[in-house]
Design an enzyme around this catalytic site. Structure first.
Site, PDB file in Angstrom:
ATOM      1  N   SER A   1      -8.819  47.363   7.560  1.00  0.00           N
ATOM      2  CA  SER A   1      -8.273  48.648   7.128  1.00  0.00           C
ATOM      3  C   SER A   1      -9.409  49.659   7.228  1.00  0.00           C
ATOM      4  O   SER A   1     -10.581  49.281   7.314  1.00  0.00           O
ATOM      5  CB  SER A   1      -7.783  48.518   5.688  1.00  0.00           C
ATOM      6  OG  SER A   1      -7.629  49.792   5.095  1.00  0.00           O
TER       7      SER A   1
ATOM      8  N   HIS B   1      -3.557  53.875  18.372  1.00  0.00           N
ATOM      9  CA  HIS B   1      -3.621  52.575  19.064  1.00  0.00           C
ATOM     10  C   HIS B   1      -4.753  52.541  20.088  1.00  0.00           C
ATOM     11  O   HIS B   1      -5.427  51.539  20.272  1.00  0.00           O
ATOM     12  CB  HIS B   1      -2.311  52.287  19.819  1.00  0.00           C
ATOM     13  CG  HIS B   1      -1.132  52.062  18.933  1.00  0.00           C
ATOM     14  ND1 HIS B   1       0.158  52.026  19.422  1.00  0.00           N
ATOM     15  CD2 HIS B   1      -1.019  51.840  17.594  1.00  0.00           C
ATOM     16  CE1 HIS B   1       0.994  51.804  18.425  1.00  0.00           C
ATOM     17  NE2 HIS B   1       0.311  51.692  17.307  1.00  0.00           N
TER      18      HIS B   1
ATOM     19  N   LYS C   1       4.605  49.134  19.561  1.00  0.00           N
ATOM     20  CA  LYS C   1       5.274  50.220  20.264  1.00  0.00           C
ATOM     21  C   LYS C   1       5.258  51.440  19.359  1.00  0.00           C
ATOM     22  O   LYS C   1       5.232  51.265  18.130  1.00  0.00           O
ATOM     23  CB  LYS C   1       6.714  49.863  20.654  1.00  0.00           C
ATOM     24  CG  LYS C   1       7.556  49.156  19.604  1.00  0.00           C
ATOM     25  CD  LYS C   1       7.859  49.809  18.286  1.00  0.00           C
ATOM     26  CE  LYS C   1       8.532  51.118  18.290  1.00  0.00           C
ATOM     27  NZ  LYS C   1       8.784  51.620  16.902  1.00  0.00           N
TER      28      LYS C   1
ATOM     29  N   ASP D   1       9.061  56.497  18.090  1.00  0.00           N
ATOM     30  CA  ASP D   1       9.550  55.492  17.149  1.00  0.00           C
ATOM     31  C   ASP D   1      10.889  54.918  17.572  1.00  0.00           C
ATOM     32  O   ASP D   1      11.123  53.714  17.442  1.00  0.00           O
ATOM     33  CB  ASP D   1       9.691  56.106  15.750  1.00  0.00           C
ATOM     34  CG  ASP D   1       8.605  55.597  14.825  1.00  0.00           C
ATOM     35  OD1 ASP D   1       8.680  54.427  14.446  1.00  0.00           O
ATOM     36  OD2 ASP D   1       7.679  56.363  14.522  1.00  0.00           O
TER      37      ASP D   1
HETATM   38  N1  NAP Z   1       8.210  46.584  15.901  1.00  0.00           N
HETATM   39  C1  NAP Z   1       8.769  47.176  14.873  1.00  0.00           C
HETATM   40  O1  NAP Z   1       9.801  46.766  14.394  1.00  0.00           O
HETATM   41  C2  NAP Z   1       8.089  48.349  14.256  1.00  0.00           C
HETATM   42  C3  NAP Z   1       8.592  48.858  13.072  1.00  0.00           C
HETATM   43  C4  NAP Z   1       7.911  49.882  12.456  1.00  0.00           C
HETATM   44  C5  NAP Z   1       6.772  50.423  13.055  1.00  0.00           C
HETATM   45  N2  NAP Z   1       6.325  49.934  14.228  1.00  0.00           N
HETATM   46  C6  NAP Z   1       5.124  50.508  14.860  1.00  0.00           C
HETATM   47  O2  NAP Z   1       3.987  50.085  14.129  1.00  0.00           O
HETATM   48  C7  NAP Z   1       3.037  51.152  14.011  1.00  0.00           C
HETATM   49  C8  NAP Z   1       2.753  51.382  12.536  1.00  0.00           C
HETATM   50  O3  NAP Z   1       3.940  51.742  11.861  1.00  0.00           O
HETATM   51  P1  NAP Z   1       4.103  51.552  10.272  1.00  0.00           P
HETATM   52  O4  NAP Z   1       5.477  51.978   9.946  1.00  0.00           O
HETATM   53  O5  NAP Z   1       3.646  50.212   9.838  1.00  0.00           O
HETATM   54  O6  NAP Z   1       3.079  52.677   9.756  1.00  0.00           O
HETATM   55  P2  NAP Z   1       2.351  52.764   8.344  1.00  0.00           P
HETATM   56  O7  NAP Z   1       3.119  52.047   7.286  1.00  0.00           O
HETATM   57  O8  NAP Z   1       2.030  54.208   8.150  1.00  0.00           O
HETATM   58  O9  NAP Z   1       1.003  51.930   8.545  1.00  0.00           O
HETATM   59  C9  NAP Z   1       0.070  52.262   9.532  1.00  0.00           C
HETATM   60  C10 NAP Z   1      -1.314  51.820   9.059  1.00  0.00           C
HETATM   61  O10 NAP Z   1      -2.243  52.298  10.027  1.00  0.00           O
HETATM   62  C11 NAP Z   1      -3.462  52.664   9.402  1.00  0.00           C
HETATM   63  N3  NAP Z   1      -3.895  53.950   9.935  1.00  0.00           N
HETATM   64  C12 NAP Z   1      -4.890  54.141  10.843  1.00  0.00           C
HETATM   65  N4  NAP Z   1      -5.051  55.430  11.136  1.00  0.00           N
HETATM   66  C13 NAP Z   1      -4.151  56.100  10.396  1.00  0.00           C
HETATM   67  C14 NAP Z   1      -3.857  57.479  10.249  1.00  0.00           C
HETATM   68  N5  NAP Z   1      -4.520  58.428  10.920  1.00  0.00           N
HETATM   69  N6  NAP Z   1      -2.856  57.808   9.412  1.00  0.00           N
HETATM   70  C15 NAP Z   1      -2.177  56.877   8.745  1.00  0.00           C
HETATM   71  N7  NAP Z   1      -2.429  55.544   8.830  1.00  0.00           N
HETATM   72  C16 NAP Z   1      -3.417  55.171   9.654  1.00  0.00           C
HETATM   73  C17 NAP Z   1      -3.223  52.674   7.910  1.00  0.00           C
HETATM   74  O11 NAP Z   1      -3.943  51.580   7.364  1.00  0.00           O
HETATM   75  P3  NAP Z   1      -5.465  51.745   6.825  1.00  0.00           P
HETATM   76  O12 NAP Z   1      -5.711  53.200   6.600  1.00  0.00           O
HETATM   77  O13 NAP Z   1      -5.439  50.937   5.560  1.00  0.00           O
HETATM   78  O14 NAP Z   1      -6.345  51.165   7.870  1.00  0.00           O
HETATM   79  C18 NAP Z   1      -1.728  52.405   7.733  1.00  0.00           C
HETATM   80  O15 NAP Z   1      -1.438  51.511   6.698  1.00  0.00           O
HETATM   81  C19 NAP Z   1       3.644  52.335  14.754  1.00  0.00           C
HETATM   82  O16 NAP Z   1       3.141  52.389  16.070  1.00  0.00           O
HETATM   83  C20 NAP Z   1       5.135  52.018  14.783  1.00  0.00           C
HETATM   84  O17 NAP Z   1       5.860  52.534  15.872  1.00  0.00           O
HETATM   85  C21 NAP Z   1       6.960  48.894  14.825  1.00  0.00           C
END
Ligand code: NAP
Length: 330
Positions: free
Chosen positions: A35, A78, A96, A177
């Site tokens: 993180s 990413h 993605k 998304d």
């Molecule tokens: N395959 C699927 O079903 C699926 C579903 C949802 C999302 N996704 C993809 O997964 C990715 C993350 O989505 P999520 O919904 O998990 O997002 P999220 O809950 O906001 O989590 C993203 C994580 O990335 C880190 N991060 C690094 N830089 C950041 C920034 N500038 N702002 C905010 N967070 C940052 C944060 O962790 P730390 O700060 O603790 O490092 C945060 O917890 C996206 O690309 C999304 O499209 C895929």
């Protein structure tokens, strides 16, 4: 390599779901999480029984006990992690949307090729057992020549400017998304399109709220797709052929059932549920690929990811969206 050692980058919402699927994959183990905050890394590690917690993304890239990184940061974040990981010889599974610009996707694909290291987009739809069955049915000619794909994917998201969905700094908007799913589905079924048309709506914060996309192929095949952050929609996909059609029942990006309608015959329901949360199938693809010494997936090759990103780049141009990649540094 007998067992693949995974590290998680970005312990957010999707990472918490995906790590739970490793229980279905005995050849793999999550050994580390990173993180931007040591506290959040430690909390995630404790919650999921992960041995090593890193308080920076750089630290996990440099961790020799890790073979492959699952990158689950917001999409514009990413690129920097993927490039650093590949440069260090680590494989990557990148959520993605892979990146928010076609140029960044090409950069990652080029580095993976140069280093001979495995890289794949985490487009879990392509690995769903029901989708695998659908591809087999199409290849067997179940609905004749495939001519068109039509589908939608919508959610009624809160219009909170702080939410990831509406924040351009973290790749907000429908395109990366939601629209990535029907575009990737159409590309999987019909190949890379020759033309892209789109019409949509931007929010005050400059992200796309909803759009319709029309993809065209030189031989007249088409895909018509609608996505929205305002309208909850069923999330269904329909594939039309000269001998019938296939319904991919909601939600099409992780379906259990497809229904085959052969012209003049009774409909046939084909059910093939996913395992766990549905993520284990893509995790297995990477794990088995690494154990076999492969550098790419045949199901989700980087060339397809590049093609999908090119379509999304064209959609962004048509609707006036200007995506920005995140910072270069970890
Ligand atoms: N395959 C699927 O079903 C699926 C579903 C949802 C999302 N996704 C993809 O997964 C990715 C993350 O989505 P999520 O919904 O998990 O997002 P999220 O809950 O906001 O989590 C993203 C994580 O990335 C880190 N991060 C690094 N830089 C950041 C920034 N500038 N702002 C905010 N967070 C940052 C944060 O962790 P730390 O700060 O603790 O490092 C945060 O917890 C996206 O690309 C999304 O499209 C895929």
């Amino acid at each position: 390599m007998e067992r693949v050692r995974w590290g998680v980058v970005g312990p957010g919402r999707i990472a918490a779901k995906v790590v739970q699927d490793f229980v279905h994959l005995p050849e793999a183990e999550v050994v580390a999480v990173a993180s931007r905050s040591a506290e959040r890394a430690a909390a995630f590690a404790a919650a999921h029984g992960i041995a090593r917690a890193h308080g920076s993304y750089r630290a996990i890239v440099e961790d020799d006990a890790v073979d492959v990184l699952y990158i689950a940061t917001p999409h514009p974040q990413h690129r920097a992690v993927a490039l650093a990981a590949l440069a260090a010889g680590k494989a990557v599974l990148v959520e993605k949307a892979f990146t928010v610009t076609p140029a960044a996707t090409r950069e990652i694909a080029a580095l993976a090729a140069e280093k001979g290291v495995f890289a794949m987009e985490a487009m879990w739809t392509r690995f769903q057992p029901a989708v695998v069955r659908m591809r087999d049915l199409l290849a067997d000619g179940a609905i004749g020549e495939v001519r068109s794909v039509q589908g939608e994917l919508g959610v009624h998201a809160p219009t909170d400017p702080e939410d990831r969905y509406y924040n351009p700094a973290v790749g907000g908007g429908a395109l990366f998304d939601l629209t990535v799913y029907p575009i990737s589905f159409a590309q999987m079924v019909l190949g890379t399109p020759d033309t892209v048309q789109a019409h949509g709506l931007l929010s005050a914060s400059g992200v796309d709220v909803e759009e319709a996309v029309l993809l065209g192929w030189a031989d007249g095949r088409t895909a018509s797709l609608f996505t929205s952050l305002r309208c909850a929609t069923p999330g269904q996909m329909r594939v039309y052929g000269t001998g019938g059609w296939i319904d991919v029942l909601p939600r099409f990006h992780h379906p259990d059932t497809v229904v085959v309608h052969r012209t003049g015959r009774d409909a046939e329901e084909v059910t093939a549920p996913h395992t766990g949360g549905g993520y284990v199938h893509e995790l297995r693809e990477v794990t088995e690929g690494l154990l076999a010494g492969r550098t790419e997936s045949a199901v989700m090759p980087l060339a397809d990811t590049v093609a999908v990103q090119d379509v999304m780049g064209a959609v962004a141009d048509r609707i006036g969206l200007v995506p920005q990649e995140g910072p270069e540094d970890l």
